[in-house]
Design an enzyme around this catalytic site. Structure first.
Site, PDB file in Angstrom:
ATOM      1  N   ARG A   1      -7.195   8.864  -4.735  1.00  0.00           N
ATOM      2  CA  ARG A   1      -6.021   8.301  -3.148  1.00  0.00           C
ATOM      3  C   ARG A   1      -4.937   9.717  -3.322  1.00  0.00           C
ATOM      4  O   ARG A   1      -4.549   9.786  -2.118  1.00  0.00           O
ATOM      5  CB  ARG A   1      -5.235   7.318  -3.075  1.00  0.00           C
ATOM      6  CG  ARG A   1      -5.887   6.408  -3.179  1.00  0.00           C
ATOM      7  CD  ARG A   1      -4.761   4.713  -3.470  1.00  0.00           C
ATOM      8  NE  ARG A   1      -4.530   4.339  -1.962  1.00  0.00           N
ATOM      9  CZ  ARG A   1      -3.879   3.531  -1.574  1.00  0.00           C
ATOM     10  NH1 ARG A   1      -3.511   2.258  -1.795  1.00  0.00           N
ATOM     11  NH2 ARG A   1      -2.731   3.519  -0.414  1.00  0.00           N
TER      12      ARG A   1
ATOM     13  N   CYS B   1       1.777  -4.058  -0.949  1.00  0.00           N
ATOM     14  CA  CYS B   1       1.006  -3.535  -1.802  1.00  0.00           C
ATOM     15  C   CYS B   1       1.643  -3.316  -3.409  1.00  0.00           C
ATOM     16  O   CYS B   1       2.274  -3.922  -3.816  1.00  0.00           O
ATOM     17  CB  CYS B   1       0.740  -1.495  -1.810  1.00  0.00           C
ATOM     18  SG  CYS B   1       2.238  -0.733  -2.100  1.00  0.00           S
TER      19      CYS B   1
ATOM     20  N   ARG C   1       7.358  -4.203   0.307  1.00  0.00           N
ATOM     21  CA  ARG C   1       7.826  -2.505   1.465  1.00  0.00           C
ATOM     22  C   ARG C   1       7.713  -3.095   2.947  1.00  0.00           C
ATOM     23  O   ARG C   1       7.143  -2.894   4.065  1.00  0.00           O
ATOM     24  CB  ARG C   1       6.298  -1.119   0.872  1.00  0.00           C
ATOM     25  CG  ARG C   1       6.020  -0.900  -0.333  1.00  0.00           C
ATOM     26  CD  ARG C   1       5.436   0.022  -1.311  1.00  0.00           C
ATOM     27  NE  ARG C   1       5.538   1.067  -0.172  1.00  0.00           N
ATOM     28  CZ  ARG C   1       4.468   1.972  -0.442  1.00  0.00           C
ATOM     29  NH1 ARG C   1       3.495   1.903  -0.387  1.00  0.00           N
ATOM     30  NH2 ARG C   1       4.943   3.359   0.582  1.00  0.00           N
TER      31      ARG C   1
ATOM     32  N   LYS D   1      -0.606  15.352  -0.072  1.00  0.00           N
ATOM     33  CA  LYS D   1      -0.808  14.163   0.690  1.00  0.00           C
ATOM     34  C   LYS D   1       0.401  14.015   1.011  1.00  0.00           C
ATOM     35  O   LYS D   1       0.142  13.324   2.786  1.00  0.00           O
ATOM     36  CB  LYS D   1      -1.135  12.833  -0.252  1.00  0.00           C
ATOM     37  CG  LYS D   1      -1.319  11.919  -0.095  1.00  0.00           C
ATOM     38  CD  LYS D   1      -1.473  10.492  -1.213  1.00  0.00           C
ATOM     39  CE  LYS D   1      -0.377   9.954  -2.191  1.00  0.00           C
ATOM     40  NZ  LYS D   1       0.367   9.095  -1.211  1.00  0.00           N
ATOM     41  N   ASN D   2       1.446  13.961   1.259  1.00  0.00           N
ATOM     42  CA  ASN D   2       2.910  12.722   1.751  1.00  0.00           C
ATOM     43  C   ASN D   2       3.224  13.545   3.174  1.00  0.00           C
ATOM     44  O   ASN D   2       3.899  13.029   3.601  1.00  0.00           O
ATOM     45  CB  ASN D   2       4.072  12.577   0.761  1.00  0.00           C
ATOM     46  CG  ASN D   2       3.005  11.144   0.324  1.00  0.00           C
ATOM     47  OD1 ASN D   2       2.228  10.513   0.589  1.00  0.00           O
ATOM     48  ND2 ASN D   2       3.922  11.047  -1.242  1.00  0.00           N
TER      49      ASN D   2
ATOM     50  N   ARG E   1      -0.548   2.080   3.764  1.00  0.00           N
ATOM     51  CA  ARG E   1       0.279   1.768   4.402  1.00  0.00           C
ATOM     52  C   ARG E   1       1.051   2.714   5.464  1.00  0.00           C
ATOM     53  O   ARG E   1       1.964   2.217   6.521  1.00  0.00           O
ATOM     54  CB  ARG E   1       1.452   1.124   3.592  1.00  0.00           C
ATOM     55  CG  ARG E   1       1.698   1.831   2.630  1.00  0.00           C
ATOM     56  CD  ARG E   1       3.256   1.305   1.803  1.00  0.00           C
ATOM     57  NE  ARG E   1       4.282   1.538   3.083  1.00  0.00           N
ATOM     58  CZ  ARG E   1       5.041   0.679   3.700  1.00  0.00           C
ATOM     59  NH1 ARG E   1       4.584  -0.812   3.335  1.00  0.00           N
ATOM     60  NH2 ARG E   1       5.937   0.848   4.197  1.00  0.00           N
TER      61      ARG E   1
ATOM     62  N   ASP F   1       7.585   8.738  -7.353  1.00  0.00           N
ATOM     63  CA  ASP F   1       6.215   9.241  -7.695  1.00  0.00           C
ATOM     64  C   ASP F   1       6.319   9.507  -8.496  1.00  0.00           C
ATOM     65  O   ASP F   1       5.410  10.046  -9.132  1.00  0.00           O
ATOM     66  CB  ASP F   1       5.781  10.097  -6.471  1.00  0.00           C
ATOM     67  CG  ASP F   1       5.836   8.553  -4.839  1.00  0.00           C
ATOM     68  OD1 ASP F   1       5.152   9.968  -3.971  1.00  0.00           O
ATOM     69  OD2 ASP F   1       5.608   7.746  -5.301  1.00  0.00           O
TER      70      ASP F   1
END
Ligand code: EPZ
Length: 415
Positions: free
Chosen positions: A395, A116, A121, A22-23, A92, A303
């Site tokens: 997500r 968030c 952030r 995802k990132n 974001r 994470d």
């Protein structure tokens, strides 16, 4: 209310292949805005955050065709440069469209992402360095309004190796006039993957994988085809599931080197692994508590902090987990405590007394990785756990319930 019912304790077996990261794909999707030719991305994971970014790109005029296995983006007809609050507030990472829009169209209007669940952030590092590249930035009405006559390459040093700031500034520099040097860059593998993607589209970036990126500005990026790396955070989640349930499972589809620190830390706690070039096999291991400090890559990833706390509640001995990246990333703790975990929070440290028997209970997801921690705890808890608000999981975890079911977990998704 979207929820999952998980019955434990459970053993797992078999193998699971993680999705593309995802990132990595989120900044790569922003990078599509730099390309004048069509960009085809392979095996794009079906995730809420990816869908949000696709919607944002569509609103900017990007034509998107194909399915998740092969998706083509055409940015030749971008008809405006505003990313609105309704989309940016939900994710974001959208702020990463700022650099690409500004450098290619000389203007961008992007809603401030706002905070968030896990912290305020800010984006000060993004904005201050875009100004040094020649952007004129006005903050008005909750939006960042950036303009330029054309960005000019220069030397930059990031105050902190921010992943998003590195990505935003790197993308802005790719079409800037002249050369840019960015020092103190984030080293996360997803940043490296973005740089490799940009070069595949015609950018001239060197120093990839080091803390200093050198960019020679080019006239334009063409287009092409790319597939992102495997998701190391998803992989870490399944590896920890294998260890918590004392199972032999194989987690494939990612580069184990990208989890070197996590794997070594787990080995120090007593974990037994077999490591190949595209995956890791867990073996039933007797683990002892161990201390962890989250840090920028190659340190222990923030994470994976929540998932590690879930593990620590269960293994013998005490662990102190210190969160050094975000200011409010312990919202899984009260929920785990409701399942019988013994965790004391002291500032940015969680002191976990392990060896507890966890009991199934109704729990609530608060953010993406906290949700993963609750699923892990539910796998080993006695009885049924109802995990509520699982849209947080959607997500960043593709087909999580199906993948765990495939591994033998007693898990049901109720939409
Ligand atoms: C990326 O977020 C990831 N998201 C996060 O993953 C991850 O936790 C984080 O990097 C750290 O590894 C994506 O890649 C989409 P940062 P990002 O900028 O870029 C401060 C997940 O679970 N900071 O490296 O927002 C900031 O407040 C998500 O998949 C500033 O002060 O992270 C934070 O304390 C969650 N000013 C720290 O730096 C800035 O201008 C790290 O933030 C930018 C950041």
């Amino acid at each position: 209310m979207e929820k999952m019912l998980i019955n434990g304790p459970t053993k797992l077996n078999g193998s699971v292949r993680v999705s593309r990261a995802k990132n990595a794909y989120l900044p790569i999707l922003a990078g599509v805005l730099l390309c004048e030719g069509p960009v085809t991305l392979k095996n794009v994971p079906e995730l809420r955050d990816i869908n949000t970014m696709k919607k944002l790109l569509g609103n900017l005029g990007v034509k998107i065709t194909g399915d998740n296995s092969s998706m083509t983006f055409d940015s030749s007809k971008i008809d405006h440069v505003e990313a609105t609050y309704d989309l940016v507030k939900t994710m974001r990472a959208s702020i990463c469209v700022l650099g690409p829009l500004l450098t290619r169209f000389h203007e961008a209007k992007v809603s401030l992402p706002g905070g968030c669940a896990i912290g305020s952030r800010p984006i000060d590092i993004h904005l201050s360095n875009l100004e040094l590249l020649g952007a004129e930035i006005i903050l008005e009405g909750g939006y960042v309004h950036a303009k330029t006559k054309g960005l000019k390459g220069t030397s930059l040093v990031l105050e902190f190796p921010s992943v998003g700031a590195t990505e935003n500034i790197l993308m802005a520099a790719v079409l800037a006039k002249g050369n840019t040097k960015i020092e103190n860059c984030a080293l996360e593998p997803e940043v490296t993957d973005l740089a490799n993607f940009l070069n595949a589209m015609g950018a001239k970036i060197s120093g990839i994988g080091t803390k200093t990126l050198l960019i020679e500005g080019v006239e334009k990026l063409t287009g092409g085809e790319y597939e992102a790396i495997g998701d190391r955070i998803e992989a870490a989640t399944y590896i920890i599931a294998g260890l918590m349930t004392e199972s032999e499972i194989e987690v494939t589809g990612f580069i184990p080197e990208h989890l070197e620190f996590v794997i070594n830390k787990l080995k120090m706690a007593g974990a037994k692994f077999e490591i190949s070039e595209n995956g890791v096999k867990t073996f039933p291991s007797k683990l002892e508590g161990i201390d962890v400090d989250t840090a920028p890559y190659p340190g222990f990833p923030t994470d994976v902090q929540a998932q590690f706390i879930a593990l620590a509640t269960y293994i013998n001995g005490s662990s102190v987990i210190t969160e050094n990246i975000f200011e409010n990333r312990f919202m899984h703790v009260p929920e785990l405590t409701r399942m019988g975990a013994d965790i004391t929070l002291k500032g940015n440290a969680a002191i976990v007394k392990g060896g507890k028997e966890l009991i199934g209970a109704p729990v609530m997801c608060t953010d993406l990785r906290a949700s993963a921690a609750l699923v892990l705890a539910a796998l080993v808890a006695q009885g049924e756990t109802e995990v509520q608000r699982v849209y947080h999981l959607d997500r960043g975890y593709e087909k999580l319930a199906a993948k765990f079911k495939e591994l033998g977990a007693n898990i049901k998704r109720m939409d």
